[in-house]
Write a protein that holds these residues in place. Structure first.
Motif, PDB file in Angstrom:
ATOM      1  N   LYS A 100     -25.497  -4.762  10.849  1.00  0.00           N
ATOM      2  CA  LYS A 100     -25.521  -5.941   9.987  1.00  0.00           C
ATOM      3  C   LYS A 100     -25.489  -7.219  10.825  1.00  0.00           C
ATOM      4  O   LYS A 100     -26.266  -8.146  10.593  1.00  0.00           O
ATOM      5  N   GLY A 101     -24.626  -7.258  11.810  1.00  0.00           N
ATOM      6  CA  GLY A 101     -24.560  -8.414  12.698  1.00  0.00           C
ATOM      7  C   GLY A 101     -25.843  -8.595  13.488  1.00  0.00           C
ATOM      8  O   GLY A 101     -26.322  -9.717  13.691  1.00  0.00           O
ATOM      9  N   GLN A 102     -26.415  -7.478  13.922  1.00  0.00           N
ATOM     10  CA  GLN A 102     -27.660  -7.549  14.681  1.00  0.00           C
ATOM     11  C   GLN A 102     -28.828  -7.986  13.804  1.00  0.00           C
ATOM     12  O   GLN A 102     -29.740  -8.657  14.279  1.00  0.00           O
ATOM     13  N   ILE A 103     -28.818  -7.611  12.543  1.00  0.00           N
ATOM     14  CA  ILE A 103     -29.863  -8.077  11.621  1.00  0.00           C
ATOM     15  C   ILE A 103     -29.780  -9.589  11.478  1.00  0.00           C
ATOM     16  O   ILE A 103     -30.799 -10.289  11.536  1.00  0.00           O
ATOM     17  N   GLU A 104     -28.568 -10.079  11.312  1.00  0.00           N
ATOM     18  CA  GLU A 104     -28.388 -11.526  11.214  1.00  0.00           C
ATOM     19  C   GLU A 104     -28.860 -12.216  12.488  1.00  0.00           C
ATOM     20  O   GLU A 104     -29.494 -13.281  12.438  1.00  0.00           O
ATOM     21  N   CYS A 137     -41.260 -12.953  21.055  1.00  0.00           N
ATOM     22  CA  CYS A 137     -41.511 -11.809  20.169  1.00  0.00           C
ATOM     23  C   CYS A 137     -40.951 -10.497  20.712  1.00  0.00           C
ATOM     24  O   CYS A 137     -40.397  -9.693  19.962  1.00  0.00           O
ATOM     25  N   VAL A 138     -41.089 -10.273  22.003  1.00  0.00           N
ATOM     26  CA  VAL A 138     -40.602  -9.017  22.592  1.00  0.00           C
ATOM     27  C   VAL A 138     -39.077  -8.945  22.485  1.00  0.00           C
ATOM     28  O   VAL A 138     -38.521  -7.874  22.221  1.00  0.00           O
ATOM     29  N   ASP A 139     -38.403 -10.067  22.618  1.00  0.00           N
ATOM     30  CA  ASP A 139     -36.948 -10.082  22.467  1.00  0.00           C
ATOM     31  C   ASP A 139     -36.556  -9.733  21.032  1.00  0.00           C
ATOM     32  O   ASP A 139     -35.607  -8.972  20.802  1.00  0.00           O
ATOM     33  N   VAL A 140     -37.288 -10.272  20.069  1.00  0.00           N
ATOM     34  CA  VAL A 140     -37.024  -9.962  18.661  1.00  0.00           C
ATOM     35  C   VAL A 140     -37.283  -8.478  18.407  1.00  0.00           C
ATOM     36  O   VAL A 140     -36.482  -7.792  17.762  1.00  0.00           O
ATOM     37  N   SER A 141     -38.368  -7.978  18.937  1.00  0.00           N
ATOM     38  CA  SER A 141     -38.701  -6.566  18.755  1.00  0.00           C
ATOM     39  C   SER A 141     -37.618  -5.666  19.360  1.00  0.00           C
ATOM     40  O   SER A 141     -37.230  -4.663  18.752  1.00  0.00           O
ATOM     41  N   ILE A 153     -34.755  -5.537  17.023  1.00  0.00           N
ATOM     42  CA  ILE A 153     -35.048  -4.678  15.872  1.00  0.00           C
ATOM     43  C   ILE A 153     -34.930  -3.199  16.263  1.00  0.00           C
ATOM     44  O   ILE A 153     -34.395  -2.385  15.494  1.00  0.00           O
ATOM     45  N   LEU A 154     -35.395  -2.853  17.447  1.00  0.00           N
ATOM     46  CA  LEU A 154     -35.261  -1.465  17.912  1.00  0.00           C
ATOM     47  C   LEU A 154     -33.790  -1.062  18.039  1.00  0.00           C
ATOM     48  O   LEU A 154     -33.418   0.068  17.704  1.00  0.00           O
ATOM     49  N   ALA A 155     -32.959  -1.978  18.508  1.00  0.00           N
ATOM     50  CA  ALA A 155     -31.525  -1.698  18.613  1.00  0.00           C
ATOM     51  C   ALA A 155     -30.918  -1.475  17.227  1.00  0.00           C
ATOM     52  O   ALA A 155     -30.080  -0.584  17.043  1.00  0.00           O
ATOM     53  N   ILE A 156     -31.358  -2.261  16.263  1.00  0.00           N
ATOM     54  CA  ILE A 156     -30.883  -2.111  14.884  1.00  0.00           C
ATOM     55  C   ILE A 156     -31.290  -0.738  14.342  1.00  0.00           C
ATOM     56  O   ILE A 156     -30.477  -0.023  13.744  1.00  0.00           O
ATOM     57  N   GLN A 157     -32.537  -0.358  14.565  1.00  0.00           N
ATOM     58  CA  GLN A 157     -33.016   0.942  14.091  1.00  0.00           C
ATOM     59  C   GLN A 157     -32.202   2.085  14.705  1.00  0.00           C
ATOM     60  O   GLN A 157     -31.871   3.058  14.024  1.00  0.00           O
ATOM     61  N   SER A 158     -31.868   1.944  15.967  1.00  0.00           N
ATOM     62  CA  SER A 158     -31.069   2.963  16.641  1.00  0.00           C
ATOM     63  C   SER A 158     -29.689   3.104  15.989  1.00  0.00           C
ATOM     64  O   SER A 158     -29.203   4.218  15.769  1.00  0.00           O
ATOM     65  N   LEU A 159     -29.076   1.982  15.672  1.00  0.00           N
ATOM     66  CA  LEU A 159     -27.769   2.025  15.007  1.00  0.00           C
ATOM     67  C   LEU A 159     -27.869   2.640  13.615  1.00  0.00           C
ATOM     68  O   LEU A 159     -26.984   3.397  13.197  1.00  0.00           O
TER      69      LEU A 159
END
Length: 88
Positions: free
Chosen positions: A16-20, A32-36, A39-45
């Motif tokens: 949730k914090g990472q989404i924010e 863009c690569v940093d944002v991506s 998002i990959l870290a969020i998906q992993s969680l």
């Protein structure tokens, strides 16, 4: 709340914090690569939380169903869930 649920909840709170953070990154027009990567870290969680919840279900709900001779219903439920996980 058992250990799997506690760990899943912690992963979801971090996600949730990472989404924010990802939203803020986009608003700030970050690279863009940093944002991506965020998002990959969020998906992993989220995957970790999902696996913990499935493990909890298998260890408690499914085990209990088999002890009560109602395991076939839970097998169908798990097969349906796995089909969603693998994208079928």
């Amino acid at each position: 709340m058992n250990i799997e649920q506690k760990e899943a909840l912690q992963s979801l709170k971090i996600a949730k914090g990472q989404i924010e953070a990802a939203i803020k990154m986009i608003e700030d027009e970050r690279y863009c690569v940093d944002v991506s990567n965020q998002i990959l870290a969020i998906q992993s969680l989220l995957k970790k939380a999902d696996l913990l919840i499935i493990r909890q279900h298998m260890n408690h709900c499914v085990r209990q169903a088999f002890e009560q001779d109602k395991g076939s219903e839970k097998i169908d439920e798990i097969i349906d869930l796995l089909a969603k996980v693998v994208g079928k």
